[in-house]
Design an enzyme around this catalytic site. Structure first.
Site, PDB file in Angstrom:
ATOM      1  N   ARG A  57      -0.581  22.316 -14.449  1.00 35.73           N
ATOM      2  CA  ARG A  57       0.385  21.241 -14.762  1.00 35.73           C
ATOM      3  C   ARG A  57       0.229  20.727 -16.191  1.00 35.73           C
ATOM      4  O   ARG A  57       1.185  20.195 -16.770  1.00 35.73           O
ATOM      5  CB  ARG A  57       0.263  20.095 -13.744  1.00 35.73           C
ATOM      6  CG  ARG A  57       1.346  19.045 -13.936  1.00 35.73           C
ATOM      7  CD  ARG A  57       1.471  18.067 -12.788  1.00 35.73           C
ATOM      8  NE  ARG A  57       2.510  17.102 -13.090  1.00 35.73           N
ATOM      9  CZ  ARG A  57       3.025  16.254 -12.212  1.00 35.73           C
ATOM     10  NH1 ARG A  57       2.592  16.254 -10.958  1.00 35.73           N
ATOM     11  NH2 ARG A  57       3.968  15.414 -12.560  1.00 35.73           N
ATOM     12  N   LYS A  72       4.525  11.605 -11.083  1.00 36.21           N
ATOM     13  CA  LYS A  72       3.729  10.814 -12.021  1.00 36.21           C
ATOM     14  C   LYS A  72       4.436   9.482 -12.236  1.00 36.21           C
ATOM     15  O   LYS A  72       5.601   9.449 -12.637  1.00 36.21           O
ATOM     16  CB  LYS A  72       3.589  11.534 -13.362  1.00 36.21           C
ATOM     17  CG  LYS A  72       2.487  12.567 -13.395  1.00 36.21           C
ATOM     18  CD  LYS A  72       2.276  13.046 -14.820  1.00 36.21           C
ATOM     19  CE  LYS A  72       1.195  14.100 -14.883  1.00 36.21           C
ATOM     20  NZ  LYS A  72       1.090  14.689 -16.248  1.00 36.21           N
ATOM     21  N   HIS A 103       2.710  16.788 -26.070  1.00 35.52           N
ATOM     22  CA  HIS A 103       2.606  15.379 -25.691  1.00 35.52           C
ATOM     23  C   HIS A 103       1.413  14.660 -26.332  1.00 35.52           C
ATOM     24  O   HIS A 103       1.438  13.431 -26.447  1.00 35.52           O
ATOM     25  CB  HIS A 103       2.535  15.236 -24.164  1.00 35.52           C
ATOM     26  CG  HIS A 103       3.889  15.345 -23.507  1.00 35.52           C
ATOM     27  ND1 HIS A 103       4.676  16.476 -23.615  1.00 35.52           N
ATOM     28  CD2 HIS A 103       4.600  14.476 -22.742  1.00 35.52           C
ATOM     29  CE1 HIS A 103       5.792  16.292 -22.941  1.00 35.52           C
ATOM     30  NE2 HIS A 103       5.780  15.091 -22.405  1.00 35.52           N
ATOM     31  N   GLU A 119      -2.566  17.856 -11.602  1.00 34.28           N
ATOM     32  CA  GLU A 119      -2.937  18.307 -12.948  1.00 34.28           C
ATOM     33  C   GLU A 119      -4.413  18.652 -13.091  1.00 34.28           C
ATOM     34  O   GLU A 119      -5.126  18.137 -13.953  1.00 34.28           O
ATOM     35  CB  GLU A 119      -2.521  17.247 -13.986  1.00 34.28           C
ATOM     36  CG  GLU A 119      -2.430  17.834 -15.404  1.00 34.28           C
ATOM     37  CD  GLU A 119      -1.873  16.823 -16.406  1.00 34.28           C
ATOM     38  OE1 GLU A 119      -0.744  16.359 -16.217  1.00 34.28           O
ATOM     39  OE2 GLU A 119      -2.606  16.525 -17.353  1.00 34.28           O
ATOM     40  N   ARG A 176       0.822  -1.233   0.000  1.00 36.49           N
ATOM     41  CA  ARG A 176       0.000   0.000   0.000  1.00 36.49           C
ATOM     42  C   ARG A 176       0.845   1.268   0.000  1.00 36.49           C
ATOM     43  O   ARG A 176       0.391   2.333   0.408  1.00 36.49           O
ATOM     44  CB  ARG A 176      -0.978   0.012   1.174  1.00 36.49           C
ATOM     45  CG  ARG A 176      -1.966  -1.150   1.125  1.00 36.49           C
ATOM     46  CD  ARG A 176      -3.130  -0.951   2.049  1.00 36.49           C
ATOM     47  NE  ARG A 176      -4.069  -2.038   1.915  1.00 36.49           N
ATOM     48  CZ  ARG A 176      -3.987  -3.198   2.572  1.00 36.49           C
ATOM     49  NH1 ARG A 176      -3.005  -3.394   3.427  1.00 36.49           N
ATOM     50  NH2 ARG A 176      -4.876  -4.133   2.377  1.00 36.49           N
ATOM     51  N   GLU A 192      12.605  17.842 -24.164  1.00 31.90           N
ATOM     52  CA  GLU A 192      11.883  18.229 -22.941  1.00 31.90           C
ATOM     53  C   GLU A 192      12.441  19.540 -22.379  1.00 31.90           C
ATOM     54  O   GLU A 192      11.707  20.337 -21.797  1.00 31.90           O
ATOM     55  CB  GLU A 192      11.981  17.127 -21.874  1.00 31.90           C
ATOM     56  CG  GLU A 192      11.267  15.833 -22.204  1.00 31.90           C
ATOM     57  CD  GLU A 192       9.772  15.849 -21.872  1.00 31.90           C
ATOM     58  OE1 GLU A 192       9.214  16.914 -21.542  1.00 31.90           O
ATOM     59  OE2 GLU A 192       9.146  14.769 -21.960  1.00 31.90           O
ATOM     60  N   HIS A 226      10.763   8.806 -26.681  1.00 29.80           N
ATOM     61  CA  HIS A 226       9.757   9.723 -26.136  1.00 29.80           C
ATOM     62  C   HIS A 226      10.156  11.189 -26.362  1.00 29.80           C
ATOM     63  O   HIS A 226       9.345  12.005 -26.811  1.00 29.80           O
ATOM     64  CB  HIS A 226       9.531   9.437 -24.651  1.00 29.80           C
ATOM     65  CG  HIS A 226       8.581  10.397 -24.002  1.00 29.80           C
ATOM     66  ND1 HIS A 226       7.236  10.422 -24.306  1.00 29.80           N
ATOM     67  CD2 HIS A 226       8.777  11.387 -23.093  1.00 29.80           C
ATOM     68  CE1 HIS A 226       6.641  11.378 -23.617  1.00 29.80           C
ATOM     69  NE2 HIS A 226       7.558  11.980 -22.866  1.00 29.80           N
ATOM     70  N   HIS A 271       2.205  11.272 -27.984  1.00 29.00           N
ATOM     71  CA  HIS A 271       1.643   9.972 -27.597  1.00 29.00           C
ATOM     72  C   HIS A 271       1.033   9.260 -28.797  1.00 29.00           C
ATOM     73  O   HIS A 271       1.123   8.030 -28.920  1.00 29.00           O
ATOM     74  CB  HIS A 271       0.607  10.153 -26.483  1.00 29.00           C
ATOM     75  CG  HIS A 271       1.232  10.527 -25.171  1.00 29.00           C
ATOM     76  ND1 HIS A 271       0.496  10.780 -24.037  1.00 29.00           N
ATOM     77  CD2 HIS A 271       2.534  10.688 -24.799  1.00 29.00           C
ATOM     78  CE1 HIS A 271       1.312  11.088 -23.039  1.00 29.00           C
ATOM     79  NE2 HIS A 271       2.545  11.043 -23.479  1.00 29.00           N
ATOM     80  N   LYS A 291       9.651  23.046 -13.196  1.00 28.56           N
ATOM     81  CA  LYS A 291       8.719  21.940 -12.952  1.00 28.56           C
ATOM     82  C   LYS A 291       8.295  21.907 -11.485  1.00 28.56           C
ATOM     83  O   LYS A 291       7.111  21.689 -11.175  1.00 28.56           O
ATOM     84  CB  LYS A 291       9.344  20.611 -13.355  1.00 28.56           C
ATOM     85  CG  LYS A 291       8.401  19.449 -13.055  1.00 28.56           C
ATOM     86  CD  LYS A 291       8.483  18.320 -14.008  1.00 28.56           C
ATOM     87  CE  LYS A 291       7.317  17.362 -13.779  1.00 28.56           C
ATOM     88  NZ  LYS A 291       7.417  16.149 -14.547  1.00 28.56           N
ATOM     89  N   ASN A 342       2.490  19.163 -20.543  1.00 23.81           N
ATOM     90  CA  ASN A 342       2.154  18.197 -21.591  1.00 23.81           C
ATOM     91  C   ASN A 342       2.245  18.816 -22.985  1.00 23.81           C
ATOM     92  O   ASN A 342       1.779  18.222 -23.968  1.00 23.81           O
ATOM     93  CB  ASN A 342       0.736  17.641 -21.371  1.00 23.81           C
ATOM     94  CG  ASN A 342       0.608  16.940 -20.030  1.00 23.81           C
ATOM     95  OD1 ASN A 342       1.599  16.454 -19.488  1.00 23.81           O
ATOM     96  ND2 ASN A 342      -0.596  16.911 -19.480  1.00 23.81           N
TER      97      ASN A 342
HETATM   98  N1  GLY Z   1       5.707  15.049 -17.671  1.00 27.09           N
HETATM   99  C1  GLY Z   1       4.583  15.830 -17.391  1.00 27.09           C
HETATM  100  C2  GLY Z   1       4.253  15.960 -15.953  1.00 27.09           C
HETATM  101  O1  GLY Z   1       5.010  15.526 -15.118  1.00 27.09           O
HETATM  102  O2  GLY Z   1       3.225  16.509 -15.612  1.00 27.09           O
END
Ligand code: GLY
Length: 286
Positions: free
Chosen positions: A242, A144, A249, A238, A122, A186, A267, A253, A228, A246
């Site tokens: 946040r 994330k 992205h 998010e 957990r 990035e 990526h 994706h 960040k 993206n």
């Molecule tokens: N890589 C995008 C984020 O961490 O929100």
């Protein structure tokens, strides 16, 4: 000199520490987190072959016992099968709720191991030691974690913040040019999403940075991480701001899905192409 960027998240706050050669001191930074002198390291085979010795020496110097699981390199490792391997291995290593797991590798390892840590017993704590530029500037910070599904990328996962992030700028020197430039996608993203001065700085310093200048690399990683950290501390899950992270992205994706999450498109390459496509779309929409 070690640079520190705090990620302010109340009781889940942590530091991102950055320096050239930091791996040789990793044990000393991890030791204060431990309730007993034992850690489990999950890495990928390529990173382990290059850097595991330096990490384990630093743990030995602190009297911290360690075991290691090495997984195949590449995006396809972010799967149910490898998640199960990691969780079962951690259980067989008798990792308890109060222990710490180390995610030692690029974005794939960080995402997979962070998710494993979030569900093991957990939730156990974990430390991110990112070894790719992409992981140092983005995926190791912010909590994330997850794996890919046949339906899309990162669709199974959890928000689970690390307890510490240790970014050794020197390990970037062992990246292939392709991997380094993919991560740079990035970095450029941070300039595009709201810091024109940083974008100008990258335009001026990008070639020297790519050629290997460690002071410039440290400056770029630190600036990206600070941006960040600010965004994540204001919008951890998010709900709004946040989503800026993206940028590019959605296209990325789709491209990664179309190329089967394979090495055909890394990526960071997808992010770079995705940012260009987002720019083109925005321009067409006026
Ligand atoms: N890589 C995008 C984020 O961490 O929100």
């Amino acid at each position: 000199m070690i640079e520190t960027v705090p990620v302010a998240l109340g009781t889940r706050s942590y530091d991102v520490k950055l320096a050239a050669g930091l791996l040789s001191e990793a044990g000393a930074h991890i030791a204060p987190l431990l309730k007993r002198p034992k850690v489990a390291i999950v890495s990928d085979a390529h990173v382990a072959s290059l850097h595991l010795d330096a990490l384990t020496k630093s743990l030995d110097a602190q009297g911290i016992s360690h075991s290691n699981l090495s997984l195949p390199q590449g995006e396809s490792t972010k799967s149910w099968a490898h998640l199960q391997d990691v969780v079962h291995w951690l259980l067989s290593e008798q990792i308890e709720r109060a222990d710490v797991v180390i995610a030692f590798g690029g974005g794939v390892i960080g995402d997979l191991v962070g998710f494993a840590a979030s569900i093991l017993r957990r939730g156990v704590r974990f430390v991110q030691i990112p070894t790719s530029l992409l992981a140092q500037v983005d995926s190791s910070v912010g909590g994330k974690t997850g794996i890919n599904a046949p339906h899309g990328k990162n669709l199974i996962g959890a928000f689970h913040q690390p307890s510490l992030v240790l970014a050794d700028i020197s390990v970037l020197g062992t990246l292939t040019e392709r991997d380094f430039l993919a991560g740079y996608g990035e970095v450029a993203k941070y300039g595009l999403l709201g810091d024109a001065a940083f974008f100008d700085w990258l335009e001026a310093n990008g070639p020297a940075l790519a050629a290997g200048d460690e002071a410039l690399r440290l400056a770029a990683v630190k600036h990206s991480v600070a941006m960040k950290a600010g965004i994540v501390s204001r919008d951890e899950t998010e709900q709004g701001e946040r989503a800026l992270l993206n940028l590019g992205h959605t296209f990325c994706h789709a491209l990664e899905a179309a190329t089967g999450y394979s090495d055909r498109l890394l990526h960071g390459e997808g992010v770079a192409i995705g940012c260009a496509l987002a720019f083109e779309t925005s321009a067409r929409l006026g």
